[in-house]
Design an enzyme around this catalytic site. Sequence first.
Site, mmCIF file in Angstrom:
data_model
loop_
_atom_site.group_PDB
_atom_site.id
_atom_site.type_symbol
_atom_site.label_atom_id
_atom_site.label_comp_id
_atom_site.label_asym_id
_atom_site.label_seq_id
_atom_site.Cartn_x
_atom_site.Cartn_y
_atom_site.Cartn_z
ATOM 1 N N TYR A 1 -1.558 -1.227 10.328
ATOM 2 C CA TYR A 1 -1.740 -1.357 8.875
ATOM 3 C C TYR A 1 -0.471 -0.891 8.146
ATOM 4 O O TYR A 1 0.067 -1.605 7.299
ATOM 5 C CB TYR A 1 -2.957 -0.548 8.419
ATOM 6 C CG TYR A 1 -3.292 -0.760 6.958
ATOM 7 C CD1 TYR A 1 -3.971 -1.900 6.540
ATOM 8 C CD2 TYR A 1 -2.912 0.170 5.996
ATOM 9 C CE1 TYR A 1 -4.270 -2.110 5.202
ATOM 10 C CE2 TYR A 1 -3.197 -0.028 4.655
ATOM 11 C CZ TYR A 1 -3.885 -1.167 4.259
ATOM 12 O OH TYR A 1 -4.169 -1.385 2.934
ATOM 13 N N SER B 1 0.849 -1.190 0.000
ATOM 14 C CA SER B 1 0.000 0.000 0.000
ATOM 15 C C SER B 1 0.884 1.239 0.000
ATOM 16 O O SER B 1 2.032 1.192 0.469
ATOM 17 C CB SER B 1 -0.875 0.021 1.258
ATOM 18 O OG SER B 1 -1.516 1.279 1.400
HETATM 19 N N1 LIG Z 1 -8.833 -0.266 -1.327
HETATM 20 C C1 LIG Z 1 -7.778 0.467 -1.073
HETATM 21 O O1 LIG Z 1 -7.858 1.719 -1.041
HETATM 22 C C2 LIG Z 1 -6.442 -0.201 -0.829
HETATM 23 C C3 LIG Z 1 -5.286 0.599 -0.893
HETATM 24 C C4 LIG Z 1 -4.045 0.006 -0.683
HETATM 25 C C5 LIG Z 1 -3.956 -1.356 -0.440
HETATM 26 N N2 LIG Z 1 -5.104 -2.103 -0.374
HETATM 27 C C6 LIG Z 1 -4.951 -3.533 -0.100
HETATM 28 O O2 LIG Z 1 -5.587 -4.262 -1.132
HETATM 29 C C7 LIG Z 1 -5.910 -5.572 -0.671
HETATM 30 C C8 LIG Z 1 -7.319 -5.935 -1.094
HETATM 31 O O3 LIG Z 1 -8.234 -5.076 -0.457
HETATM 32 P P1 LIG Z 1 -9.501 -4.463 -1.210
HETATM 33 O O4 LIG Z 1 -9.297 -3.006 -1.263
HETATM 34 O O5 LIG Z 1 -9.789 -5.202 -2.447
HETATM 35 O O6 LIG Z 1 -10.620 -4.720 -0.084
HETATM 36 P P2 LIG Z 1 -12.005 -5.556 -0.147
HETATM 37 O O7 LIG Z 1 -12.795 -5.168 -1.337
HETATM 38 O O8 LIG Z 1 -12.620 -5.354 1.203
HETATM 39 O O9 LIG Z 1 -11.513 -7.078 -0.304
HETATM 40 C C9 LIG Z 1 -10.778 -7.698 0.713
HETATM 41 C C10 LIG Z 1 -10.604 -9.165 0.402
HETATM 42 O O10 LIG Z 1 -9.820 -9.777 1.451
HETATM 43 C C11 LIG Z 1 -10.489 -10.944 1.908
HETATM 44 N N3 LIG Z 1 -10.236 -11.211 3.321
HETATM 45 C C12 LIG Z 1 -10.382 -10.349 4.368
HETATM 46 N N4 LIG Z 1 -10.161 -11.005 5.525
HETATM 47 C C13 LIG Z 1 -9.874 -12.297 5.200
HETATM 48 C C14 LIG Z 1 -9.592 -13.466 5.960
HETATM 49 N N5 LIG Z 1 -9.572 -13.449 7.308
HETATM 50 N N6 LIG Z 1 -9.364 -14.629 5.304
HETATM 51 C C15 LIG Z 1 -9.406 -14.685 3.956
HETATM 52 N N7 LIG Z 1 -9.674 -13.608 3.186
HETATM 53 C C16 LIG Z 1 -9.919 -12.443 3.803
HETATM 54 C C17 LIG Z 1 -11.980 -10.647 1.675
HETATM 55 O O11 LIG Z 1 -12.705 -11.878 1.518
HETATM 56 P P3 LIG Z 1 -13.753 -12.509 2.574
HETATM 57 O O12 LIG Z 1 -14.322 -11.379 3.369
HETATM 58 O O13 LIG Z 1 -14.737 -13.195 1.680
HETATM 59 O O14 LIG Z 1 -12.924 -13.455 3.378
HETATM 60 C C18 LIG Z 1 -11.932 -9.896 0.346
HETATM 61 O O15 LIG Z 1 -11.929 -10.805 -0.718
HETATM 62 C C19 LIG Z 1 -5.687 -5.550 0.848
HETATM 63 O O16 LIG Z 1 -4.464 -6.179 1.164
HETATM 64 C C20 LIG Z 1 -5.613 -4.052 1.161
HETATM 65 O O17 LIG Z 1 -4.847 -3.805 2.319
HETATM 66 C C21 LIG Z 1 -6.335 -1.562 -0.579
#
Ligand SMILES: NC(=O)c1ccc[n+]([C@@H]2O[C@H](COP(=O)([O-])OP(=O)(O)OC[C@H]3O[C@@H](n4cnc5c(N)ncnc54)[C@H](OP(=O)(O)O)[C@@H]3O)[C@@H](O)[C@H]2O)c1
Length: 275
Positions: free
Chosen positions: A159, A145
């Site tokens: 985080y 991130s």
């Molecule tokens: N969105 C942003 O602004 C942003 C920015 C920088 C980095 N990121 C990173 O991008 C990555 C993906 O996030 P996203 O933005 O796509 O968020 P999201 O739409 O909320 O998706 C998160 C995913 O992680 C899975 N997950 C969460 N807890 C889990 C667990 N205990 N076991 C297995 N799977 C789990 C969820 O699946 P289930 O709930 O079905 O388990 C979901 O598929 C993360 O690492 C996040 O830190 C996001």
Amino acid sequence: MAKAEGAGRTALVTGASAGLGVAFARALAARGFDLVLTARREDRLAALAEVLRRDHGIAVAVIAADLADPAAPDALVRALAERGLAIDVLVNNAGYGIAETYARTPWEAQRDFLQVLVTAVAELTHRLLPGMLERGYGRIVNVASLAAFAPAVPGATLYAAAKAFVLRFSEFLAAEVEGRGVHVLATCPGFTRTEFHAAADMTQATDTIPGWQWQAAEAVAEEAVAAVMAGRGPVLVNGTVNRFAAGLLKYLPGGLVRRIAARHPLAKRARADAR
Ligand SMILES: NC(=O)c1ccc[n+]([C@@H]2O[C@H](COP(=O)([O-])OP(=O)(O)OC[C@H]3O[C@@H](n4cnc5c(N)ncnc54)[C@H](OP(=O)(O)O)[C@@H]3O)[C@@H](O)[C@H]2O)c1
């Protein structure tokens, strides 16, 4: 016609039930990779698998797992072996934010968070890397991130630390495997439109962030997949705006950066929560 990069190869995407994980699955499917999708919400994974099989003619397996369970990465790798699946591409994407301050978040929640965002990333990589090295082909994308570079402001304590781990882990691993057919990339998105902020109850703060600071999940995933396939890296800051911000952070004095960052809606919210 040239053979698709993914033909005859399989990619595992964690966190494939929402947001960036769905976008990674789509970007890899478009390149002809067979897929293994994992997350907790199996119904969502099954629905996505059906669409990807239909649209791309690829094989897609679904293995539900809760990565907060310390036994999950080993169980996942054993389930892959039982199905005879060798993993050529690993996308360590699963993750979430914790809305509460570090002091107020119960230790059990912090422990689970470290398990999902740090330990599972390291363990899945450790368990799947030997096969990649043996076959002389592997691609590993670790979703870090922009927070890994961000100035320290209240909130996001664990985080930012977890994402800094992912970043440094990827850089050192890339150096370790260089020249052996395995490319490692830490991709560093800024604000990306997914379910992340709603899941962490942050939308009141993030809704006030201007549109130009946001990226679509598809743009982030496509940029990261294109980079790792081409062997670029080991670090990619996603999108022009974020690259500019990350560049500025290197050159501006720390005190000034912290004063600017302290005005950010998420920092304001964290300060209010801490009182
Ligand atoms: N969105 C942003 O602004 C942003 C920015 C920088 C980095 N990121 C990173 O991008 C990555 C993906 O996030 P996203 O933005 O796509 O968020 P999201 O739409 O909320 O998706 C998160 C995913 O992680 C899975 N997950 C969460 N807890 C889990 C667990 N205990 N076991 C297995 N799977 C789990 C969820 O699946 P289930 O709930 O079905 O388990 C979901 O598929 C993360 O690492 C996040 O830190 C996001």
